[in-house]
Design a protein around this motif. Structure first.
Motif, mmCIF file in Angstrom:
data_model
loop_
_atom_site.group_PDB
_atom_site.id
_atom_site.type_symbol
_atom_site.label_atom_id
_atom_site.label_comp_id
_atom_site.label_asym_id
_atom_site.label_seq_id
_atom_site.Cartn_x
_atom_site.Cartn_y
_atom_site.Cartn_z
ATOM 1 N N PHE A 120 -17.313 17.196 19.086
ATOM 2 C CA PHE A 120 -16.628 16.022 18.542
ATOM 3 C C PHE A 120 -16.825 15.946 17.031
ATOM 4 C CE2 PHE A 120 -15.994 11.539 17.631
ATOM 5 C CZ PHE A 120 -14.857 11.257 18.374
ATOM 6 N N TYR A 121 -18.059 16.155 16.567
ATOM 7 C CA TYR A 121 -18.323 16.048 15.130
ATOM 8 C C TYR A 121 -17.736 17.217 14.343
ATOM 9 C CZ TYR A 121 -21.247 11.974 15.847
ATOM 10 O OH TYR A 121 -21.695 10.709 16.160
ATOM 11 N N ILE A 122 -17.732 18.389 14.941
ATOM 12 C CA ILE A 122 -17.111 19.557 14.280
ATOM 13 C C ILE A 122 -15.619 19.303 14.082
ATOM 14 C CG2 ILE A 122 -16.420 21.965 14.631
ATOM 15 C CD1 ILE A 122 -19.167 22.369 16.007
ATOM 16 N N LEU A 123 -14.988 18.764 15.107
ATOM 17 C CA LEU A 123 -13.553 18.483 15.015
ATOM 18 C C LEU A 123 -13.270 17.374 13.999
ATOM 19 C CD1 LEU A 123 -12.659 18.636 18.816
ATOM 20 C CD2 LEU A 123 -12.102 20.338 17.072
ATOM 21 N N GLU A 124 -14.143 16.386 13.965
ATOM 22 C CA GLU A 124 -13.983 15.307 12.976
ATOM 23 C C GLU A 124 -14.111 15.848 11.561
ATOM 24 O OE1 GLU A 124 -16.630 12.006 13.657
ATOM 25 O OE2 GLU A 124 -14.938 10.795 14.332
ATOM 26 N N ALA A 125 -15.134 16.709 11.329
ATOM 27 C CA ALA A 125 -15.335 17.294 9.999
ATOM 28 C C ALA A 125 -14.145 18.151 9.594
ATOM 29 C CB ALA A 125 -16.616 18.133 10.004
ATOM 30 N N ARG A 126 -13.617 18.914 10.554
ATOM 31 C CA ARG A 126 -12.458 19.747 10.261
ATOM 32 C C ARG A 126 -11.254 18.885 9.890
ATOM 33 N NH1 ARG A 126 -8.236 21.196 13.452
ATOM 34 N NH2 ARG A 126 -7.114 23.116 12.899
ATOM 35 N N GLU A 127 -11.105 17.780 10.621
ATOM 36 C CA GLU A 127 -9.981 16.878 10.352
ATOM 37 C C GLU A 127 -10.065 16.302 8.941
ATOM 38 O OE1 GLU A 127 -9.265 12.899 12.445
ATOM 39 O OE2 GLU A 127 -8.169 14.331 13.699
ATOM 40 N N LYS A 128 -11.283 15.949 8.508
ATOM 41 C CA LYS A 128 -11.476 15.403 7.161
ATOM 42 C C LYS A 128 -11.163 16.446 6.091
ATOM 43 C CE LYS A 128 -14.948 11.961 8.466
ATOM 44 N NZ LYS A 128 -16.381 11.576 8.400
ATOM 45 N N MET A 129 -11.589 17.695 6.363
ATOM 46 C CA MET A 129 -11.315 18.776 5.410
ATOM 47 C C MET A 129 -9.812 19.014 5.271
ATOM 48 S SD MET A 129 -14.275 21.549 6.359
ATOM 49 C CE MET A 129 -13.549 22.785 5.289
ATOM 50 N N VAL A 130 -9.093 18.966 6.390
ATOM 51 C CA VAL A 130 -7.641 19.151 6.357
ATOM 52 C C VAL A 130 -6.988 18.020 5.583
ATOM 53 C CG1 VAL A 130 -5.558 19.166 7.783
ATOM 54 C CG2 VAL A 130 -7.565 20.473 8.503
ATOM 55 N N ALA A 131 -7.492 16.781 5.806
ATOM 56 C CA ALA A 131 -6.930 15.620 5.108
ATOM 57 C C ALA A 131 -7.170 15.724 3.611
ATOM 58 C CB ALA A 131 -7.543 14.341 5.673
ATOM 59 N N SER A 172 -0.452 13.400 20.582
ATOM 60 C CA SER A 172 -0.788 12.837 21.894
ATOM 61 C C SER A 172 -1.815 13.697 22.615
ATOM 62 C CB SER A 172 0.466 12.686 22.757
ATOM 63 O OG SER A 172 1.091 13.950 22.960
ATOM 64 N N ASP A 173 -1.624 15.034 22.555
ATOM 65 C CA ASP A 173 -2.582 15.944 23.192
ATOM 66 C C ASP A 173 -3.948 15.845 22.533
ATOM 67 O OD1 ASP A 173 -0.734 16.971 25.027
ATOM 68 O OD2 ASP A 173 0.007 18.433 23.575
ATOM 69 N N ILE A 174 -3.968 15.792 21.212
ATOM 70 C CA ILE A 174 -5.229 15.756 20.480
ATOM 71 C C ILE A 174 -5.959 14.444 20.734
ATOM 72 C CG2 ILE A 174 -6.246 15.708 18.170
ATOM 73 C CD1 ILE A 174 -4.047 17.676 17.309
ATOM 74 N N GLU A 175 -5.245 13.336 20.708
ATOM 75 C CA GLU A 175 -5.876 12.034 20.935
ATOM 76 C C GLU A 175 -6.474 11.946 22.333
ATOM 77 O OE1 GLU A 175 -3.020 9.036 20.103
ATOM 78 O OE2 GLU A 175 -2.975 9.424 17.937
ATOM 79 N N ALA A 176 -5.749 12.453 23.324
ATOM 80 C CA ALA A 176 -6.263 12.439 24.698
ATOM 81 C C ALA A 176 -7.529 13.286 24.809
ATOM 82 C CB ALA A 176 -5.198 12.959 25.658
#
Length: 333
Positions: free
Chosen positions: A305-316, A277-281
């Motif tokens: 925003f793009y750095i966080l998106e790239a990090r999220e993809k790497m974690v996935a 919830s915190d992350i989505e907000a």
């Protein structure tokens, strides 16, 4: 009459109070001016009882700013006498209500009266009022008016100086923590005087919270270093810091919005995946900040925003690889 301490000062004061008891009295302004002068005499102030204080409090309800400004002078005189805590407690709610006036000059004079109150009140006799004041001041920290903003920070700094660690209990502790990121980011306030007030206030915050290591950093380092150190030492409070940062996305000052966006990006990278919830907000708020009128902020928001998106993809991807590895090992065995 006041200087000579005339014997008839107190009877005249009683007459004036009786006159002011009539809310439709046409010459109330003159009566208040006379009364203010009499109140400077300690012998007159000594006879102000609850009934007299309530009569004066009722005049705060009038819509005439000039009258209210006179009443604010009365409050300051009470505070300076030093022995009128009871009478002040009856007037304090009226003073706080003046902070919401549409008259900016009246709001400024109200804050100045509050500063006088805070300077003269003791924590022992006024802890409830001082705690309430920390909540009342919060909106003024993002005021466009530099004088209002500076006065609010000055009041908060004076107020914190009265607080010892042993009295820092809920809800005061909650509010002190809630204003922490605000103090840090206003070290880059366009008004240098505000930044100068925030630095010692931050140090005192660290003292009453028992953060000895951070106190040195607060005293000497720049905003970015302070934010990194704060997040590193108090990582458990990261979601709280994130909410504070997101609130400052709406600051009228570009430098504060920029620091808030940067700090939010740093915080998100430390949050566990279950804090959805915190992350989505935060993602939603960062997405909106790409439309910020300041190009440096919109660019920073986009990059973050793009750095966080790239990090999220790497974690996935890492998570998927681990699952595949487990599956292969199971099949092998």
């Amino acid at each position: 009459m006041v200087i000579r301490n005339c014997w008839h000062n107190r009877p005249i004061f009683s007459v004036l109070i009786n006159i002011l008891q009539k809310q439709d009295y046409t010459n109330h302004f003159t009566a208040l001016v006379f009364l203010i002068e009499l109140l400077r005499c300690p012998q007159v102030a000594a006879i102000v009882d609850d009934a007299a204080a309530r009569i004066l409090g009722n005049w705060f309800k009038c819509e005439d700013p000039a009258t209210v400004k006179l009443l604010l002078q009365v409050v300051e005189i009470f505070a300076k006498h030093g022995n009128m805590a009871r009478q002040l407690s009856l007037l304090q709610p009226y003073v706080l209500s003046c902070c919401y006036s549409l008259d900016s000059q009246l709001v400024l004079e109200t804050l100045q009266a509050l500063r006088c109150l805070v300077e003269h009140l003791t924590w022992q006799h006024s802890s409830s009022f001082l705690t309430q004041l920390t909540f009342t001041l919060m909106p003024f920290f993002e005021e466009d008016s530099e004088i209002l903003r500076l006065t609010a920070f000055e009041i908060y700094g004076i107020l914190l100086d009265k607080i010892k660690r042993n009295v820092l209990v809920f809800p005061l502790r909650h509010q002190v923590l809630n204003l922490l990121v605000v103090l840090v980011l206003h070290l880059v306030d366009m008004n240098v005087s505000v930044a100068q007030v925030c630095r010692p206030t931050l140090c005192h915050t660290a003292t009453i919270l028992g953060w000895s290591k951070l106190k040195t950093i607060f005293a000497e380092k720049d905003v970015w270093t302070i934010l990194r150190a704060l997040l590193e030492q108090e990582s458990s409070k990261a979601p709280w810091f994130l909410k504070q940062s997101m609130m400052l996305f709406k600051s009228p000052q570009a430098a504060i919005r920029q620091a808030a966006v940067w700090f939010a990006g740093q915080i998100i990278q430390t949050l566990p995946e279950e804090d959805t919830s915190d992350i989505e907000a935060a993602y939603s708020a960062l997405w909106e900040m790409q439309e910020d009128p300041d190009p440096s902020i919109s660019c920073l928001a986009t990059q973050t925003f793009y750095i966080l998106e790239a990090r999220e993809k790497m974690v996935a991807q890492a998570s998927t690889s681990c699952l595949c590895g487990r599956s292969s090992r199971k099949r092998h065995f």
